[in-house]
Design a protein around this motif. Structure first.
Motif, PDB file in Angstrom:
ATOM      1  N   ALA A 196       4.911  12.443  -9.412  1.00 29.17           N
ATOM      2  CA  ALA A 196       3.824  12.236  -8.445  1.00 29.17           C
ATOM      3  C   ALA A 196       2.579  11.682  -9.146  1.00 29.17           C
ATOM      4  N   ILE A 197       2.301  12.207 -10.336  1.00 32.25           N
ATOM      5  CA  ILE A 197       1.089  11.761 -11.053  1.00 32.25           C
ATOM      6  C   ILE A 197       1.279  10.340 -11.603  1.00 32.25           C
ATOM      7  N   GLU A 198       2.440  10.110 -12.216  1.00 30.66           N
ATOM      8  CA  GLU A 198       2.649   8.810 -12.878  1.00 30.66           C
ATOM      9  C   GLU A 198       2.948   7.689 -11.903  1.00 30.66           C
ATOM     10  N   ASN A 199       3.797   7.999 -10.902  1.00 32.14           N
ATOM     11  CA  ASN A 199       4.290   6.929 -10.030  1.00 32.14           C
ATOM     12  C   ASN A 199       3.747   7.004  -8.610  1.00 32.14           C
TER      13      ASN A 199
ATOM     14  N   ASN B 272       3.877  30.117 -10.639  1.00 29.73           N
ATOM     15  CA  ASN B 272       2.760  29.196 -10.367  1.00 29.73           C
ATOM     16  C   ASN B 272       2.783  28.112 -11.431  1.00 29.73           C
ATOM     17  N   LEU B 273       2.877  26.868 -11.010  1.00 29.64           N
ATOM     18  CA  LEU B 273       3.083  25.789 -11.981  1.00 29.64           C
ATOM     19  C   LEU B 273       2.171  24.599 -11.682  1.00 29.64           C
ATOM     20  N   SER B 274       1.626  24.032 -12.754  1.00 33.17           N
ATOM     21  CA  SER B 274       0.902  22.761 -12.618  1.00 33.17           C
ATOM     22  C   SER B 274       1.178  21.931 -13.872  1.00 33.17           C
ATOM     23  N   VAL B 275       0.830  20.683 -13.795  1.00 36.25           N
ATOM     24  CA  VAL B 275       1.078  19.759 -14.912  1.00 36.25           C
ATOM     25  C   VAL B 275      -0.220  19.031 -15.212  1.00 36.25           C
ATOM     26  N   ARG B 276      -0.503  18.786 -16.499  1.00 34.84           N
ATOM     27  CA  ARG B 276      -1.718  18.045 -16.855  1.00 34.84           C
ATOM     28  C   ARG B 276      -1.441  17.193 -18.097  1.00 34.84           C
TER      29      ARG B 276
ATOM     30  N   THR C 251       8.488  20.561 -12.541  1.00 34.07           N
ATOM     31  CA  THR C 251       7.746  19.821 -13.570  1.00 34.07           C
ATOM     32  C   THR C 251       7.988  18.317 -13.395  1.00 34.07           C
ATOM     33  N   ALA C 252       9.256  17.935 -13.221  1.00 28.75           N
ATOM     34  CA  ALA C 252       9.592  16.511 -13.067  1.00 28.75           C
ATOM     35  C   ALA C 252       8.943  15.957 -11.791  1.00 28.75           C
ATOM     36  N   ARG C 253       8.934  16.752 -10.717  1.00 28.63           N
ATOM     37  CA  ARG C 253       8.336  16.294  -9.449  1.00 28.63           C
ATOM     38  C   ARG C 253       6.837  16.044  -9.627  1.00 28.63           C
ATOM     39  N   HIS C 254       6.161  16.975 -10.311  1.00 28.80           N
ATOM     40  CA  HIS C 254       4.716  16.813 -10.526  1.00 28.80           C
ATOM     41  C   HIS C 254       4.427  15.558 -11.362  1.00 28.80           C
ATOM     42  N   ILE C 255       5.183  15.382 -12.449  1.00 24.44           N
ATOM     43  CA  ILE C 255       4.937  14.227 -13.338  1.00 24.44           C
ATOM     44  C   ILE C 255       5.189  12.923 -12.579  1.00 24.44           C
TER      45      ILE C 255
ATOM     46  N   THR D 274       4.544   9.000  -6.249  1.00 21.99           N
ATOM     47  CA  THR D 274       5.631   9.167  -5.272  1.00 21.99           C
ATOM     48  C   THR D 274       5.234  10.065  -4.103  1.00 21.99           C
ATOM     49  N   GLU D 275       4.289  10.957  -4.319  1.00 23.33           N
ATOM     50  CA  GLU D 275       3.811  11.817  -3.231  1.00 23.33           C
ATOM     51  C   GLU D 275       2.454  12.382  -3.641  1.00 23.33           C
ATOM     52  N   GLU D 276       1.748  12.904  -2.653  1.00 24.58           N
ATOM     53  CA  GLU D 276       0.462  13.522  -2.975  1.00 24.58           C
ATOM     54  C   GLU D 276       0.695  15.009  -3.252  1.00 24.58           C
ATOM     55  N   LEU D 277       0.289  15.457  -4.429  1.00 24.84           N
ATOM     56  CA  LEU D 277       0.476  16.872  -4.742  1.00 24.84           C
ATOM     57  C   LEU D 277      -0.578  17.699  -4.023  1.00 24.84           C
TER      58      LEU D 277
END
Lengths: 93, 478
Positions: free
Chosen positions: B236-239, B196-200, B230-234, B241-244
């Motif tokens: 998505a948040i920064e750019n 289970n992974l999330s990024v903040r 991790t890279a996908r989440h970052i 690129t997709e809705e998490l």
């Protein structure tokens, strides 16, 4: 209970209710929620959790492997089998 | 902006039992399809589960190894699950009162020691195996694995990198193997994990959108999956690129990508409810104390004892404490021979050589430590030559045997027949005058050549020191 919740429960239970059945279920839950509110008002802070209504424990068995049935016996009532497998409708797209 | 990764793991471990959790079918890995089945694990109506005591033993053991509180009244619940690999349409698991809660596992990280909190350990049954047949367009079901006992170890989201996850999994594997809860063989699926992974944003106390990758069973794949996710989440948040979204994803190690499987169920969707067919399991003091008393010494405690009390080097102690089987055999051998260094050498070099030849791991070592100790004594007493002792050791991997008896039966006992040795020495000298001349001329190696020939002639059954002395005496006479 909200109608959305009921629709979700229908989906996960693989049920399809009519609108009148939905009204009946929602009415039932509304009454039960009132009951729950009364129960929730009771202070149970130092009351030990009841894990079972009867004061009995389970029996356990020793870890001994036994073969009591053959595959052929068990598959006698199977609608479909193939090469010793139970055969079921495809479950992935 | 700097980000931090927040990871929690659910680790499934198949327990080392002979039979399944609720019926007496074999829990052995493999076998012909549907050979380890009965009406209970096939989910036939009216069948009642009977709890395997060993499963509760091992559940408690795992809990104690991970510093958990043991629930002295633990209960089983039903988790609704519509899928043909669990034919009862529910999984029997633990939700309301799992066997163990609130533990900790210490791991070593690049920044020092870290404590990972364990939320709970629960006992449950495994699901069967599905094979999707493209030819017939059907799914084929094998129930051999259905109801094989598992524990699920749920951590709090205390991990923050792939390296920490690997350290945590390796620590769990070591502790559970040491306590003989499971063989934890990821390649056979007896240890697998959901990540289970999330990024903040770094320093934030609010958790980000969480995704779950299920059934990961290789450490290297887990590392790659965490780095990718991790890279996908970052991104998505920064750019944007997709809705998490909160969802379950599948990791494809060949493509190096994760793919959405389904939106994540919530606990409510599973509609857990107490299993009315299984009464509460009450762990009384005697049962609890017996399990507590059976716990092994922790690997690091053992290692410290081996180095300080027994005088082994760090290298030897590290290798031995990497496997419970090696430790057990070492301690058994030591009790008989009393020579820690010698016992360690036999295990680390000779036994490991045999294991390597057989393509087995240290955990699959089955020779009896007491017998190894007897073999070491035979060698140190000069009763069996080292070469023949290795042959005896190889035989010990094939069958249970008494080294002394085996040595006698196979002519491996060192001969004290000085007449025979003298005759052999004379013949060797007569046959190789050049070696004699070379030795007299100062070439030490020439003596070794003669020594080897004599030893071969005597089939290794000779005290090496005695042979050497007799050879030198005879050469000097010549």
């Amino acid at each position: 209970m909200e109608k959305d919740t009921l629709l979700l429960l229908e989906k996960v239970n693989q049920l399809s209710l009519s609108e009148s059945e939905r009204d009946t279920v929602l009415g039932f839950f509304e009454k039960r929620e009132c009951d729950m509110e009364k129960l929730n008002a009771i202070d149970t802070e130092n009351v030990e959790r009841m894990v079972h209504v009867l004061p009995i424990n389970t029996v356990v068995r020793e870890d001994v492997a036994k073969k009591l049935f053959t595959r052929d016996d068990l598959q006698k009532g199977a609608p479909e089998t193939m090469d010793g497998f139970w055969q079921v409708p495809r479950v992935v797209e | 902006m700097k980000f931090e990764t927040v990871i929690g793991l659910e680790v499934h471990v198949e327990m080392a039992t002979k039979s399944k959790i609720f019926c007496s079918c074999s829990a052995e890995f493999g076998g012909e399809q549907n050979d380890h089945v009965c009406p209970a694990c096939c989910g036939m109506p009216g069948m009642l589960p009977i709890v395997n005591k060993k499963v509760v033993d091992l559940g408690m053991t795992a809990g104690m190894m991970l510093n958990c509180h043991i629930n002295r009244t633990t209960t089983f619940d039903k988790k609704s699950y519509y899928y043909p690999d669990l034919p009862a349409a529910y999984q029997t698991t633990q939700w309301f009162a799992p066997v163990a809660v609130n533990g900790t596992v210490e791991i070593e990280t690049a920044n020092g020691k870290k404590s990972v909190r364990i939320k709970q350990i629960h006992m449950e049954e495994d699901a069967g195996k599905l094979v999707h047949d493209d030819w017939t367009g059907t799914s084929l079901v094998d129930f051999n694995r259905t109801s094989v006992p598992l524990i699920e170890i749920v951590s709090q989201p205390d991990l923050s990198s792939a390296e920490e996850v690997v350290a945590y999994l390796e620590r769990l594997r070591s502790l559970l193997r040491f306590a003989k809860v499971s063989d934890c063989r990821m390649e056979q699926g007896s240890m697998r994990c959901d990540v289970n992974l999330s990024v903040r944003p770094e320093g934030s106390d609010k958790l980000g959108v969480r995704t779950e990758m299920k059934n990961m069973n290789s450490l290297s794949a887990i590392v790659r999956a965490i780095e990718y996710e991790t890279a996908r989440h970052i991104d998505a948040i920064e750019n944007g690129t997709e809705e998490l979204v909160q969802e379950t994803r599948r990791w494809d190690d060949v493509k190096g990508k994760s793919f959405a499987m389904r939106s994540k169920e919530t606990a409510g969707d599973y509609r857990y409810f107490p299993d009315p067919n299984i009464m509460p399991v009450v762990i009384d003091d005697a049962w609890y104390d017996a399990i507590k008393a059976s716990l092994p010494e922790f690997p690091e405690v053992k290692k410290a004892r081996y180095t300080t009390e027994l005088g082994l080097g760090d290298y030897d102690a590290d290798i031995l404490t990497g496997s419970r089987a090696l430790c057990d055999c070492f301690e058994g051998a030591l009790a008989v021979c009393g020579n820690a260094k010698e016992a360690a050498n036999w295990l680390i070099s000779d036994c490991m050589n045999v294991l390597n030849k057989k393509q087995l791991t240290a955990d699959q070592l089955t020779i009896d430590g007491k017998a190894l100790g007897e073999l070491i004594v035979l060698v140190s007493d000069g009763k069996v030559g080292r070469g023949n002792a290795k042959k005896i050791l190889e035989a010990m991997f094939e069958q249970e045997l008494s080294p002394a008896k085996y040595a006698e039966e196979n002519g491996f006992i060192v001969s004290n027949d000085t007449g025979l040795i003298e005759k052999t020495v004379r013949e060797a000298i007569a046959a190789d005058q050049k070696a004699v001349a070379d030795f007299k001329g100062g070439k030490e190696k020439a003596l070794m050549a003669l020594f080897g020939k004599c030893m071969k002639q005597l089939k290794g059954n000779c005290d090496p020191q005695l042979l050497r002395t007799m050879l030198i005496d005879e050469i000097n006479k010549a």
